[in-house]
Design a protein around this motif. Structure first.
Motif, PDB file in Angstrom:
ATOM      1  N   ARG A 231       0.839  -1.208   0.000  1.00 34.89           N
ATOM      2  CA  ARG A 231       0.000   0.000   0.000  1.00 34.89           C
ATOM      3  C   ARG A 231       0.868   1.250   0.000  1.00 34.89           C
ATOM      4  O   ARG A 231       0.628   2.179  -0.765  1.00 34.89           O
ATOM      5  CB  ARG A 231      -0.930   0.015   1.215  1.00 34.89           C
ATOM      6  N   LYS A 232       1.883   1.261   0.859  1.00 35.61           N
ATOM      7  CA  LYS A 232       2.770   2.419   0.939  1.00 35.61           C
ATOM      8  C   LYS A 232       3.520   2.622  -0.358  1.00 35.61           C
ATOM      9  O   LYS A 232       3.634   3.743  -0.857  1.00 35.61           O
ATOM     10  CB  LYS A 232       3.742   2.265   2.106  1.00 35.61           C
ATOM     11  N   ARG A 233       4.041   1.544  -0.918  1.00 35.74           N
ATOM     12  CA  ARG A 233       4.821   1.645  -2.152  1.00 35.74           C
ATOM     13  C   ARG A 233       3.962   2.106  -3.332  1.00 35.74           C
ATOM     14  O   ARG A 233       4.404   2.901  -4.165  1.00 35.74           O
ATOM     15  CB  ARG A 233       5.512   0.317  -2.451  1.00 35.74           C
TER      16      ARG A 233
ATOM     17  N   ALA B 146       1.194   3.967  -3.068  1.00 35.12           N
ATOM     18  CA  ALA B 146       0.906   5.384  -2.815  1.00 35.12           C
ATOM     19  C   ALA B 146       2.102   6.249  -3.196  1.00 35.12           C
ATOM     20  O   ALA B 146       1.939   7.288  -3.853  1.00 35.12           O
ATOM     21  CB  ALA B 146       0.539   5.588  -1.343  1.00 35.12           C
ATOM     22  N   ASP B 147       3.287   5.832  -2.822  1.00 36.78           N
ATOM     23  CA  ASP B 147       4.496   6.581  -3.188  1.00 36.78           C
ATOM     24  C   ASP B 147       4.662   6.645  -4.704  1.00 36.78           C
ATOM     25  O   ASP B 147       5.027   7.692  -5.251  1.00 36.78           O
ATOM     26  CB  ASP B 147       5.736   5.954  -2.550  1.00 36.78           C
TER      27      ASP B 147
ATOM     28  N   GLU C 150      -1.060   7.528   1.410  1.00 40.26           N
ATOM     29  CA  GLU C 150      -1.695   6.211   1.491  1.00 40.26           C
ATOM     30  C   GLU C 150      -3.168   6.323   1.880  1.00 40.26           C
ATOM     31  O   GLU C 150      -4.018   5.624   1.332  1.00 40.26           O
ATOM     32  CB  GLU C 150      -0.929   5.360   2.505  1.00 40.26           C
TER      33      GLU C 150
END
Length: 67
Positions: free
Chosen positions: A46-48, A50-51, A57
Motif C-alpha cells: 500500500r505504501k509503495r 501510494a508513493d 496512502e
C-alpha cells in the motif's frame, strides 16, 4: 468494488496497473491480484503504491472499504 480510490487515481494519472507496479517495485501480476481481491494487499505494498502515485496512502485506501 474494492479500491475505487486507487483505480480512480490511476486513471486520473493515466497509469496502467503494470506501470504502477513497476514504479512500486511489485510484480504486475501481484498488484493486479491485490486490486482484484485475489490476494492480500499487504501494508508495505500500500505504501509503495501510494508513493509510486505521489499521493498519501490514506487517499487511496479505506480500511472499511467493502466489496
Amino acid at each position: 468494488m474494492k479500491y475505487l480510490k486507487l483505480r480512480k487515481t490511476m486513471a486520473e494519472k493515466n497509469l496502467s496497473t503494470r506501470q504502477v507496479a513497476l514504479k512500486a517495485g511489485i510484480t504486475p501480476q501481484g498488484l493486479y491480484a491485490a486490486i482484484n481481491g485475489k490476494c492480500e494487499f499487504w501494508p508495505g505494498w500500500r505504501k509503495r503504491v501510494a508513493d509510486a502515485l505521489g499521493v498519501a496512502e490514506a487517499e487511496l485506501f479505506d480500511d472499511d472499504e467493502t466489496e
